[in-house]
Design an enzyme around this catalytic site. Sequence first.
Site, PDB file in Angstrom:
ATOM      1  CB  SER A  21      -0.911  -0.007   1.239  1.00  0.00           C
ATOM      2  OG  SER A  21      -0.155   0.051   2.411  1.00  0.00           O
ATOM      3  CG  HIS A  67      -1.069  -5.536   3.881  1.00  0.00           C
ATOM      4  ND1 HIS A  67      -0.646  -4.849   4.998  1.00  0.00           N
ATOM      5  CD2 HIS A  67      -0.492  -4.916   2.823  1.00  0.00           C
ATOM      6  CE1 HIS A  67       0.149  -3.861   4.630  1.00  0.00           C
ATOM      7  NE2 HIS A  67       0.252  -3.877   3.310  1.00  0.00           N
ATOM      8  CD  GLU A  73      -0.674  -2.150   8.921  1.00  0.00           C
ATOM      9  OE1 GLU A  73      -0.222  -1.675   9.979  1.00  0.00           O
ATOM     10  OE2 GLU A  73      -0.161  -1.961   7.806  1.00  0.00           O
ATOM     11  CD  GLU A  79       1.986  -5.289   7.537  1.00  0.00           C
ATOM     12  OE1 GLU A  79       1.427  -5.028   8.626  1.00  0.00           O
ATOM     13  OE2 GLU A  79       2.406  -4.419   6.761  1.00  0.00           O
ATOM     14  CG  ASP A 121      -2.256   1.658   8.517  1.00  0.00           C
ATOM     15  OD1 ASP A 121      -2.906   2.623   8.049  1.00  0.00           O
ATOM     16  OD2 ASP A 121      -1.265   1.153   7.949  1.00  0.00           O
ATOM     17  CD  GLU A 161       0.343   3.554   9.762  1.00  0.00           C
ATOM     18  OE1 GLU A 161       0.595   2.848  10.764  1.00  0.00           O
ATOM     19  OE2 GLU A 161       0.727   3.267   8.621  1.00  0.00           O
ATOM     20  CG  ASP A 203       2.298   4.934   5.838  1.00  0.00           C
ATOM     21  OD1 ASP A 203       3.406   5.217   5.356  1.00  0.00           O
ATOM     22  OD2 ASP A 203       1.732   3.840   5.615  1.00  0.00           O
ATOM     23  CE  LYS A 259       5.122   1.994   5.944  1.00  0.00           C
ATOM     24  NZ  LYS A 259       3.935   2.122   5.067  1.00  0.00           N
ATOM     25  CG  HIS A 295       6.573  -3.983   9.250  1.00  0.00           C
ATOM     26  ND1 HIS A 295       6.005  -5.237   9.247  1.00  0.00           N
ATOM     27  CD2 HIS A 295       5.521  -3.117   9.402  1.00  0.00           C
ATOM     28  CE1 HIS A 295       4.691  -5.125   9.391  1.00  0.00           C
ATOM     29  NE2 HIS A 295       4.388  -3.866   9.497  1.00  0.00           N
ATOM     30  CE  LYS A 342       2.821   0.295  10.249  1.00  0.00           C
ATOM     31  NZ  LYS A 342       1.541   0.425   9.569  1.00  0.00           N
TER      32      LYS A 342
HETATM   33  C1  LIG Z   1       3.328  -1.275   6.494  1.00  0.00           C
HETATM   34  C2  LIG Z   1       2.427  -0.824   5.689  1.00  0.00           C
HETATM   35  O1  LIG Z   1       2.136  -1.451   4.537  1.00  0.00           O
HETATM   36  P1  LIG Z   1       2.944  -1.297   3.199  1.00  0.00           P
HETATM   37  O2  LIG Z   1       4.317  -1.685   3.477  1.00  0.00           O
HETATM   38  O3  LIG Z   1       2.258  -2.226   2.267  1.00  0.00           O
HETATM   39  O4  LIG Z   1       2.852   0.123   2.802  1.00  0.00           O
HETATM   40  C3  LIG Z   1       1.632   0.368   5.999  1.00  0.00           C
HETATM   41  O5  LIG Z   1       0.794   0.761   5.197  1.00  0.00           O
HETATM   42  O6  LIG Z   1       1.855   0.981   7.067  1.00  0.00           O
END
Ligand SMILES: C=C(OP(=O)(O)O)C(=O)O
Length: 911
Positions: free
Chosen positions: A507, A627, A636, A679, A714, A760, A788, A813, A841, A864
Amino acid sequence: MNHLTKQIGHDTTSISPSPEQDVADDHHPTTFRRYLGEASDIRFFHAVESAFCQQSESGQQEDDPEARVESYEQDGPRQQFLEQSQGPLPPRASADNFVDIYFSTIHIAYPFVSEPDFRQTYESFWRSDSLEGFRGPWLSLLVTIFAIGSCYVGIAEAEGRTSNPQTSRQHQRHFDRAIAIAQNYSSNHTVDHICALLAQCFYLLATCQTDRCWTTLGSAVRIAQSIGLHVEDAHRTGVGNTLPSPEMCRRVWYSIFVLDRLLALQLGRPPAISEAGFDVQLPSQQSDVDFANSTGQYGMHETDWVGDYFIAMIKFSEIIGRVFESLSILLVASICVDLDSDKEIFKDTDWTAVDEDAEVCLKVCQALSSNSNAARLASDMMQRLKKTRTISKVLKNLILTRGDLFTLGETMNCVAIGVVPTAENGFGNITDTLPSGDLFQATMLSQLDSTGLSQESFNLMYQTMPYEVSEPVMSFQRLDSRGKPTVQVEVETKDGKFRALVPSGASKGDYEAIELRDGGEAYGGAGVQKAVQNVQETIGPALLEKQYDLEMGLKEIDSFMIKLDGSSDKSHLGANAILGVSMACARACAAAKKLPLYDFLASELQSSPKHHIVPVPFFNVLNGGVHSGNTMAFQEFMIAPTGANSITQGIQWATEVYQTLRSIIIKKFGTAAIGIGDEGGFAPPITQPTEALDLIMSAIKGAGHEGKINIGIDPASSEFFGDGHYDLGFKSNKPSKLSSTELADLYRSLVDKYPIVLLEDPFAQDDWESWKFFHVVSKIDNIEVVGDDLLATNLIRIEKAAEVDACDSLLLKVNQIGTVSESLAATKRAYELGWVVFVSHRSGETTDDFIADLAVGIGCGHLKAGAPCRGERVAKYNRLMDIEEELQARKVGSSYAGESFRYAYSQAKFA
Ligand SMILES: C=C(OP(=O)(O)O)C(=O)O
């Protein structure tokens, strides 16, 4: 008795000169000549200097008699005060201060005097009207301690420019009295006698009378051997039972041993004690206060004892023996090089490199020198070196390996007096907290005064010692947790190989840096061979050419790669290629700086946590969104064991909830429903957020952790946003469109009902208005609002969000931005804005556990990394448990973030 005028020495009249007196009477005439071995640092500097003179461009011999130093002696002719050996003692307050100074400096490194015994006798000494009952060696020791203490006070006064000429000579008077008292000792050799001699050695070192110290220590060695201190109790015959406890005997013996090695190294003379010449167990690590208390003798409070510091010094001294030998060979051989006639030796030399190394070598020698004469001479060398480079030809064979320098530095500095790390100079408990490389650096720093080097020069010297990527940077195509190709990078330095594997999202936000994919047939177009090639053929060779010193940190390397790529989103070389190199280099830098990765990352953030915070893990136990294959829109549902008291306990609780959830899902939906998402969270056939949250609440309750676990969600709402609406039915054929206000209401109803602490990406990445509105409301509910896709770990997006007041937390990230340094810059900015940082992650992960160190290093309090399931997820949790244990073992302050995870950064007390 009037303590202020207490006298000493009435039984030390009518004295005749003793061997120590002979030494004391040495006035060091200008013709003073003593042997200095080839391996002494003075000889080393002289050798370099004369080589320089031969090679100087003018061809003229330069000889500055001022700069020629013939020995370590710096006092010149000394005045004698022996006739005053019966003078008054210092006032009680000063005496107490001197004793405290002694026990908080020299004693820590050389614990040859039992502090409890000494202090007990010291108290009776002040209570007593007569000196009867106080042994001569003890009195001599006492007065030597006064000499040392007042010498140190004098140094401190001089530094603070409060020097008092009246008192500047006092230490000499005390010392001469101590020597006078020593002349009345009985000829029976005792451990007390040795202790008094050892204390004299430290006074002599403190006053730069190294040669005299050498002879005094020689007496101590011989007396120690004559009473059998060089063997254990069981092998000691004919000494009677006059010796103190075996433990004290060991401490005395090893103090002599360590000092013997230090002097041998400084003066280039053979040590008096050979390694084969004694067989004594290592002393215990207990402080002498604990030791005395454990034998029921005293009930004293703990002192400045720094654990195994003494043991470390003994070990270093053993190394000194070896360094000493290799230095002798190296230096003798090098000094004999005749440049003109021996051209063969230098035939293949790259002189540019040697010139640089030579300069570094000289700077190091200058800094390592614990003696200011030697330092001055080294500094003189430096000046001359700047005028001509030819000297490097001589230095070529003198250059020590980095390992040698470290060993030498550690040993010399650890054993040098007055540089014992203490709480006052900021290095308390140093041996517990730092690996040996840092011990070196710390002791070096604490010794700057005596070398005359400024901290800047020291840093320069320390940092310019080369430590760079040494081999071609390797890269390979490997697989991530979804079975998709990803980039692996390997860099090699003299410390070994350092590897990193790059993660990838599903995503993804629109503002993320671009990962390069090959397209075409292979792997359905997802291959990363182009990125791999970019590492091997472009980034790697360019880095090798640059020869970045890894001890300078990562920023330069990352900036260089950003420039090399040249695009704003890393689309030329690929964020996956660049990040792989950045992460691998971060590991190499950490190793070069001898830091754990988390501490290196903290240092790159320009902060050093005084207290490490182990983050609360947010476990994604129910997966939806892109996911998983169910019809749940929200991506999530995370559980956060905030009520645990350690990460180990938190992980246990989360795993118990996860397993309970599995049983509940089986019961409710059948065994076919326990498939997991990207995940590691379960993905049962549910659609509504309340269904997910009810399942989780039952699992928390079922596992017995009610009230101790919070929840984070999330929704990853950019994935179901379109045409101004949020479609919660985007994964089914039944649209369920909500306006942003309706979605906000839904969030608020969930927050009201469940223990939700974090949301999130509640809104899409460009729906700024909704973010702004919701953030106001969320503040009332005290919910952390994390950006994010909104922020993409990108400084420009962060600034915009701050302007709009859209959120108060940065999802960090590393692959969204593409380098570790830029991730840290984003972190820094978020902290400046008063935000929280939440490390994350990616859904396409690898077994690389980098983010665990990142979360601890930046002290962000939560991360996370998916469910407590699947290798690539548990790799991070396992690493966090390792770090927790490592921090405890290192005895550095650390704690689990727990309930206050949002305030972790301030709790970490970053400097
Ligand atoms: C970890 C996530 O997923 P992705 O790595 O698919 O963006 C997220 O969206 O926070």
